[in-house]
Design an enzyme around this catalytic site. Structure first.
Site, short mmCIF file in Angstrom:
data_model
loop_
_atom_site.label_atom_id
_atom_site.label_comp_id
_atom_site.label_asym_id
_atom_site.label_seq_id
_atom_site.Cartn_x
_atom_site.Cartn_y
_atom_site.Cartn_z
N CYS A 1 9.64 1.68 3.46
CA CYS A 1 10.58 0.60 3.77
C CYS A 1 11.97 1.18 4.04
CB CYS A 1 10.63 -0.41 2.65
SG CYS A 1 11.34 0.25 1.15
N PHE B 1 0.81 -1.23 0.00
CA PHE B 1 0.00 0.00 0.00
C PHE B 1 0.83 1.27 0.00
CE2 PHE B 1 0.81 -0.17 4.58
CZ PHE B 1 1.00 1.17 4.88
N GLU C 1 -4.94 -3.96 -1.78
CA GLU C 1 -6.39 -3.78 -1.68
C GLU C 1 -6.75 -2.52 -0.89
OE1 GLU C 1 -4.49 -6.09 -0.50
OE2 GLU C 1 -5.06 -6.81 1.49
N ARG C 2 -5.73 -1.91 -0.23
CA ARG C 2 -6.04 -0.74 0.61
C ARG C 2 -6.10 0.54 -0.21
NH1 ARG C 2 -4.49 -1.56 6.70
NH2 ARG C 2 -5.92 0.17 6.73
N LYS D 1 -1.46 -7.01 -9.33
CA LYS D 1 -2.38 -7.15 -8.20
C LYS D 1 -1.95 -6.11 -7.17
CE LYS D 1 -3.13 -8.34 -4.48
NZ LYS D 1 -3.47 -7.36 -3.41
P1 NAD Z 1 1.59 -6.70 2.96
O1 NAD Z 1 2.60 -7.77 3.00
O2 NAD Z 1 0.51 -6.70 3.98
O3 NAD Z 1 0.83 -6.70 1.53
C1 NAD Z 1 1.55 -6.71 0.32
C2 NAD Z 1 0.74 -7.46 -0.73
O4 NAD Z 1 0.61 -8.82 -0.34
C3 NAD Z 1 -0.68 -6.92 -0.90
O5 NAD Z 1 -0.97 -6.87 -2.28
C4 NAD Z 1 -1.55 -7.92 -0.15
O6 NAD Z 1 -2.81 -8.08 -0.75
C5 NAD Z 1 -0.75 -9.21 -0.22
N1 NAD Z 1 -0.85 -10.04 1.00
C6 NAD Z 1 -0.72 -9.61 2.29
N2 NAD Z 1 -0.78 -10.65 3.14
C7 NAD Z 1 -0.96 -11.76 2.39
C8 NAD Z 1 -1.12 -13.15 2.70
N3 NAD Z 1 -1.09 -13.61 3.94
N4 NAD Z 1 -1.30 -14.01 1.68
C9 NAD Z 1 -1.33 -13.57 0.40
N5 NAD Z 1 -1.20 -12.26 0.05
C10 NAD Z 1 -1.01 -11.37 1.02
O7 NAD Z 1 2.38 -5.32 2.95
P2 NAD Z 1 1.77 -3.85 3.15
O8 NAD Z 1 1.33 -3.69 4.55
O9 NAD Z 1 0.83 -3.53 2.05
O10 NAD Z 1 3.09 -2.97 2.89
C11 NAD Z 1 3.96 -2.56 3.90
C12 NAD Z 1 5.15 -3.49 3.99
O11 NAD Z 1 5.86 -3.51 2.75
C13 NAD Z 1 6.17 -3.05 5.03
O12 NAD Z 1 6.64 -4.17 5.72
C14 NAD Z 1 7.28 -2.41 4.21
O13 NAD Z 1 8.55 -2.41 4.81
C15 NAD Z 1 7.26 -3.29 3.00
N6 NAD Z 1 7.85 -2.62 1.86
C16 NAD Z 1 9.07 -3.07 1.44
C17 NAD Z 1 9.70 -2.43 0.38
C18 NAD Z 1 11.03 -2.90 -0.08
O14 NAD Z 1 11.48 -2.41 -1.12
N7 NAD Z 1 11.70 -3.80 0.61
C19 NAD Z 1 9.07 -1.35 -0.26
C20 NAD Z 1 7.82 -0.94 0.20
C21 NAD Z 1 7.22 -1.59 1.26
#
Ligand code: NAD
Length: 511
Positions: free
Chosen positions: A300, A167, A194-195, A191
């Protein structure tokens, strides 16, 4: 035809002011998801429901995968210069709609307009880099590896690529992947989170208006876990690019590779900012404020631990400079002029972070600046908060909170600072503030992180370089962006050729 607004193409008609339900984009058509459930995309500044997001099912995944698979051979067969021009047309469309995309980012996930503008700009830079695909795709050759034998290495597309994005950068992160993947001759399924998927929706609407990108080359699938797992299991999908939390990254890697896919999965972070005793605080403190509290700490690359090096007097000096800056930092809704610390993505996120501060206080943390009592109409705002770490292995010092909280750790010297930083399970980014070349030389050599900053608070992604972290901040090997993107989205093929003269004694190629 280029649609003017969100309501025109990718959304269902609104009735009586009800928020619209987003549609998937599959095979060049906007289609309703088979989902029976939706979740709300809310504006974290006001709490207004902006759209309903369908939680697509495996039937939707099947349709997207079939469309992408069907379009892939013809797209890959197109001259590379034509694919480059198609990506250039996307660059032009993004450029022309920068302001609109910026406003969508702010409305959907809350970040300040300046930050939103910056992320749209970085997404455009990735697209610009992908426009150079004819050069980026060139392989290698070696003439005469044996008598009459030459060897060439080509890069061919992997096939169908899916990207699953978080998100916190709803414009930039999809654009780390989409332009490179299609430029390399792959077809693509996005994909988004969803937020806050309306920015992706708009980008795909723009793509819908670009004739050079045929139907099926780019597809959009809304949803959450079921859609993701459907993509990970699907036999018609060849590669997955993922960004999100570390636990999700591991899940994506394990499940995606189990079905034979190529996977890159960028995960969470806990980034330290080391402040040496010779650092100029007039430069360091504003940079640290942006890093810790910009986008409400939901980056991140956010610096979420300040590691202060020095004696008691220096520690006190740094602590009061940080406290003064944080307590006066412009905080409020992202669309207000000059705001640095905006609301978090939602009230649930804010409560989770505020609870973590409560727990740290219970464990003995001292609150230097308390933002827990500040909020907004949507209940999503939390003010900048600075808290001493109860101990070096505490949740506050080691776990990603992903909110506007800066933990304070105090150490005697650079050795102890490096020991603390390198004991983290994460390795996304680390920065040092100092005037000492010797300290910089050691830090950048020894620190265990993929992105390193020297006198900058956020060592941000740069389109022409690979971007990712180390350790639990990334599973997989190839990073996003830069030449790594081309490596990830292509398969290498090595061709060994021997051309004999047609007849014994005849010169080769003379007849
Ligand atoms: P998230 O892991 O909750 O969601 C990311 C994606 O995965 C979404 O599209 C979501 O629908 C899907 N998803 C989430 N849980 C899932 C599950 N159990 N099974 C299947 N699909 C699932 O992440 P978020 O809260 O949207 O984003 C924030 C996180 O992303 C933070 O931890 C941040 O550090 C990380 N991030 C990392 C980078 C990087 O370059 N390393 C960059 C941006 C964000």
């Amino acid at each position: 035809m280029e649609p003017e607004t969100l309501a025109q193409a990718g959304t269902e008609e609104t009735t009586g002011g009800d928020p619209a339900t987003l549609k998937n984009y599959i095979g060049g058509r906007w289609v309703e998801s088979a989902a029976s459930e939706t979740i709300d995309d809310i504006d974290p500044a006001t709490g207004e429901v902006l759209a309903r997001v369908p939680l697509s099912t495996t039937a939707d995944v099947d349709a997207a995968a079939a469309a992408a698979r069907a379009a892939q051979p013809a797209w890959a067969a197109l001259a590379v210069a034509k694919r480059a021009r198609a990506v250039f047309a996307l660059r032009e469309a993004l450029w022309a709609h920068q302001d609109e995309l910026t406003r969508l980012v702010t409305q959907d996930m809350g970040k300040a307009l300046d930050d939103a503008r910056g992320e749209v700009g970085r997404g455009i830079e990735s697209t610009e880099n992908a426009c150079g695909i004819p050069n980026l795709l060139k392989g290698e050759t070696l003439e005469g590896v044996a008598t009459g034998v030459d060897v060439e290495m080509w890069r061919q597309p992997v096939g169908v690529v899916a990207a699953i994005t978080p998100f916190n950068f709803p414009a930039m992160i999809p654009l780390w992947f989409l332009p490179y993947a299609i430029a390399c001759g792959n077809t693509f399924i996005l994909k988004p989170s969803e937020r806050d998927p309306r920015t992706s929706q708009r980008i795909v609407e723009l793509i819908d208006g670009i004739d050079q990108i045929p139907a099926g080359v780019v597809n959009l699938l809304h949803g959450a876990h079921e859609a993701v797992d459907g993509l990970l299991d699907h036999p018609e999908i060849d590669a997955i690019s993922f960004v999100g939390q570390a636990t999700t990254a591991l899940h994506v890697m394990e499940r995606g590779t189990k079905s034979g896919k190529r996977v890159q999965a960028l995960g969470g972070a806990k980034n330290s900012m080391v402040v040496m005793d010779d650092a100029d605080l007039d430069l360091a403190v504003p940079a640290m404020m942006q890093s810790a509290f910009g986008n409400a700490g939901q980056r991140c690359l956010a610096g979420s631990v300040a590691v202060v090096v020095g004696d008691e007097a220096r520690r006190e000096e740094v602590r009061s400079a940080l406290a003064e800056a944080a307590s006066t930092l412009p905080t409020g809704n992202g669309s207000e002029e000059g705001v640095v610390c905006p609301p978090m993505v939602g009230a649930d996120a804010r409560d989770r972070v505020s609870d973590a501060v409560d727990r740290a206080v219970g464990e003995g943390s001292e609150v230097v600046v308390d933002g827990r009592d500040r909020t907004n109409d949507a209940g999503a705002l939390m003010g900048p908060t600075i808290v001493t770490a109860p101990d070096l292995e505490s949740e506050l010092a080691r776990e990603e909170l992903f909110g506007p909280v800066l933990a304070l750790v105090e150490v005697d010297d650079l050795d102890s600072a490096l020991d603390f930083v390198n004991a983290s399970r994460y390795g996304n980014a680390s920065v040092i503030f100092t005037a000492s070349g010797e300290a910089v030389r050691r830090f950048r050599h020894e620190v265990e992180a993929g992105m390193v900053g020297v006198n900058v608070g956020v060592p941000a992604p740069v389109a022409w370089f690979p971007f990712a972290g180390w350790k639990d901040s990334m599973v997989g090997d190839l990073h996003a962006n830069g030449h790594d993107a081309v490596e990830f989205y292509t398969r290498k093929k090595v061709v060994t050729s021997r051309w004999q003269p047609a007849k014994k004694g005849a010169a080769f190629g003379t007849h």
